[in-house]
Write a protein that holds these residues in place. Structure first.
Motif, mmCIF file in Angstrom:
data_model
loop_
_atom_site.group_PDB
_atom_site.id
_atom_site.type_symbol
_atom_site.label_atom_id
_atom_site.label_comp_id
_atom_site.label_asym_id
_atom_site.label_seq_id
_atom_site.Cartn_x
_atom_site.Cartn_y
_atom_site.Cartn_z
ATOM 1 N N LEU A 118 0.831 -1.205 0.000
ATOM 2 C CA LEU A 118 0.000 0.000 0.000
ATOM 3 C C LEU A 118 0.866 1.257 0.000
ATOM 4 N N GLU A 119 2.037 1.158 0.637
ATOM 5 C CA GLU A 119 2.934 2.318 0.700
ATOM 6 C C GLU A 119 3.759 2.465 -0.566
ATOM 7 N N ARG A 120 4.222 1.342 -1.097
ATOM 8 C CA ARG A 120 5.065 1.422 -2.294
ATOM 9 C C ARG A 120 4.316 2.064 -3.474
ATOM 10 N N VAL A 121 3.004 1.797 -3.572
ATOM 11 C CA VAL A 121 2.272 2.352 -4.721
ATOM 12 C C VAL A 121 2.294 3.878 -4.714
ATOM 13 N N LEU A 122 2.629 4.479 -3.572
ATOM 14 C CA LEU A 122 2.724 5.943 -3.517
ATOM 15 C C LEU A 122 3.847 6.456 -4.414
ATOM 16 N N LEU A 123 4.781 5.566 -4.783
ATOM 17 C CA LEU A 123 5.909 5.985 -5.619
ATOM 18 C C LEU A 123 5.578 5.923 -7.111
ATOM 19 N N ALA A 168 14.319 1.561 -8.571
ATOM 20 C CA ALA A 168 15.467 1.108 -7.778
ATOM 21 C C ALA A 168 16.252 2.290 -7.214
ATOM 22 N N GLU A 169 16.230 3.422 -7.930
ATOM 23 C CA GLU A 169 17.041 4.568 -7.507
ATOM 24 C C GLU A 169 16.402 5.410 -6.418
ATOM 25 N N ILE A 170 15.069 5.303 -6.264
ATOM 26 C CA ILE A 170 14.406 6.143 -5.263
ATOM 27 C C ILE A 170 14.965 5.808 -3.885
ATOM 28 N N PRO A 171 15.605 6.784 -3.217
ATOM 29 C CA PRO A 171 16.233 6.464 -1.933
ATOM 30 C C PRO A 171 15.208 6.281 -0.811
ATOM 31 N N GLU A 172 15.619 5.573 0.236
ATOM 32 C CA GLU A 172 14.750 5.283 1.356
ATOM 33 C C GLU A 172 14.159 6.569 1.956
ATOM 34 N N HIS A 173 14.975 7.642 2.055
ATOM 35 C CA HIS A 173 14.454 8.846 2.715
ATOM 36 C C HIS A 173 13.328 9.494 1.905
ATOM 37 N N GLU A 174 13.349 9.293 0.585
ATOM 38 C CA GLU A 174 12.253 9.823 -0.230
ATOM 39 C C GLU A 174 10.997 8.953 -0.057
ATOM 40 N N PHE A 175 11.196 7.641 0.023
ATOM 41 C CA PHE A 175 10.071 6.727 0.249
ATOM 42 C C PHE A 175 9.387 7.052 1.581
ATOM 43 N N VAL A 176 10.187 7.199 2.632
ATOM 44 C CA VAL A 176 9.641 7.524 3.962
ATOM 45 C C VAL A 176 8.899 8.861 3.912
#
Ligand SMILES: [Zn+2]
Ligand SMILES: [Zn+2]
Length: 419
Positions: free
Chosen positions: A316-321, A350-358
């Motif tokens: 559910l969170e990943r689809v936000l990307l 793959a390049e989207i960094p963790e801090h952007e995902f959070v």
């Protein structure tokens, strides 16, 4: 801290801001600049927020039982389905009996227009949807067939690939063939287990009974009615084309005198019918909200039992990307010409960094974001999923997308054509 070098200090708390200049700079400690465009906050009514909080608290405390369908909402929906009938009869009666004709024609036109809006409609595949056959994608179909068995539903009739974000099952054509639309920007940000969770949820969402169909039809009629009486809903120009997004296209010509009359009619229509229509719509929504969300939470729980609570919540969170991936694809189409679209999407994801995902997860919570109007806010769903963990199982969808290459290229070529 995660990857990346330190770029600056947080102006609010002075901590280091590690990051990547291609993404928004923000502070994980104090949330400085977490949402640089906060203008898009949702404006949802207070009653709705209170209800949703109550339901989430009840479910978090294990009080799962409760009605999933409102009988009241169902009964109140039935008379709405008869709305198009008087429009048709009234229009015919006006033309047959009312004179002078120059006066009755515009009234009849409005009556017919209202009826036309509600005529039975079949869904077609959207532009830019490209079929993926069983022969092309045996692994994907294999997973879908097993899911169908698992959920007690018939096998899907087909799969299409699009460059839109959403992944859902639609009923297409007169035979209501169940077709999965696989939105590539969303599909590519998901890991194999998250993909399985998303497919399972889509299959459960598609299991609609009479209750949903009747309520859906009533809500549709009420929204269309509301749009019809809303001032400004129709253009003021002498000759206009009104294209409706849902596939009703019609053209009407009015002379100047009729235009003024039409303006008055809309004003009168809104004054007399606008408020009751909106009131009725809100009433249906209020009656239905808790049951509907209860069902969505129950689906989340069933998916969590199939795949595990963590992959389900994370999906559910990943689809936000998906938005980030879609924009990358659009840029690639515009500037690079050629190249493998799936490779572009894969690389971007793959390049989207963790801090952007959070950050995107937090922004979605700040905005009370949801997959669509039928679903509870995403942060509430992940909160409940993680609050009642189930073990991650070994089920998964294909991780590689070579099966989709041909359809993906075709869908991306359409995106190019739209430039
Ligand atoms: Zn800070
Ligand atoms: Zn759902």
């Amino acid at each position: 801290m995660t990857m990346g070098s330190v770029l600056a200090q947080c102006p609010d708390c002075g901590r280091d801001l590690p990051g990547d200049r291609r993404y928004v700079m923000w502070c994980r400690a104090c949330e400085w600049n977490v949402d640089p465009t906060p203008a898009v906050r949702s404006e949802e009514p207070a009653w709705r927020l209170v209800r949703e909080q109550k339901l989430m608290d009840a479910l978090a405390n294990g009080r799962v039982a409760g009605p999933e369908r409102s009988v009241g909402a169902f009964l109140l929906s039935l008379p709405v389905l008869l709305v198009p009938l008087p429009g048709l009869l009234g229009g015919l009666a006006l033309l047959a009996f009312y004179r002078p004709l120059w006066f009755s024609i515009p009234f009849a036109a409005i009556a017919f227009t209202i009826t036309a809006i509600f005529r039975p409609r079949i869904k077609r595949l959207p532009e830019g949807a490209h079929a993926v056959t069983r022969e092309q994608a045996p692994q994907l179909y294999d997973v879908l067939d097993r899911l169908a068995t698992e959920t007690g539903t018939p096998k899907l009739a087909g799969v299409t690939v699009t460059t839109e974000p959403h992944i859902a099952i639609d009923r297409i054509g007169w035979r209501f063939r169940r077709v999965l639309q696989l939105g590539l920007p969303t599909w590519t940000v998901l890991a194999a287990q998250e993909r399985y969770a998303v497919l399972a949820h889509a299959i459960y969402d598609d299991q609609r009974g009479t209750h949903d169909r009747v309520l859906g039809a009533a809500q549709h009629i009420l929204s269309e009615l509301n749009a019809t009486v809303q001032p400004g809903a129709l253009d003021e120009a002498g000759e206009w084309t009104l294209r409706r997004s849902e596939g009703v296209d019609y053209i009407a010509n009015y002379s100047t005198g009729d235009q003024i009359l039409h303006g008055y009619l809309v004003k009168i229509g809104n004054a007399v019918f606008g408020t009751p229509i909106r009131w009725y719509r809100r009433l249906l929504l209020k009656l239905d909200l808790t049951g509907r969300q209860r069902r969505e939470y129950a689906i989340d729980r069933r998916v969590a039992e199939l795949a595990g609570s963590e992959p389900t919540a994370r999906s559910l969170e990943r689809v936000l990307l998906a938005g980030t991936c879609y924009r990358a694809l659009e840029r690639a189409v515009r500037f690079e010409r050629g190249g493998d679209p799936l490779e572009v999407l894969r690389r971007t994801a793959a390049e989207i960094p963790e801090h952007e995902f959070v950050r995107q997860v937090r922004v979605d919570q700040l905005r009370n974001g949801r997959a669509d109007a039928d679903h509870p806010p995403t942060w509430r769903r992940t909160h409940l999923l993680r609050g009642n963990p189930t073990p991650t199982t070994s089920v998964h969808a294909p991780a590689k997308d070579d099966e989709l290459t041909v359809a993906a290229r075709a869908a991306t070529a359409d995106l190019r054509g739209r430039d």
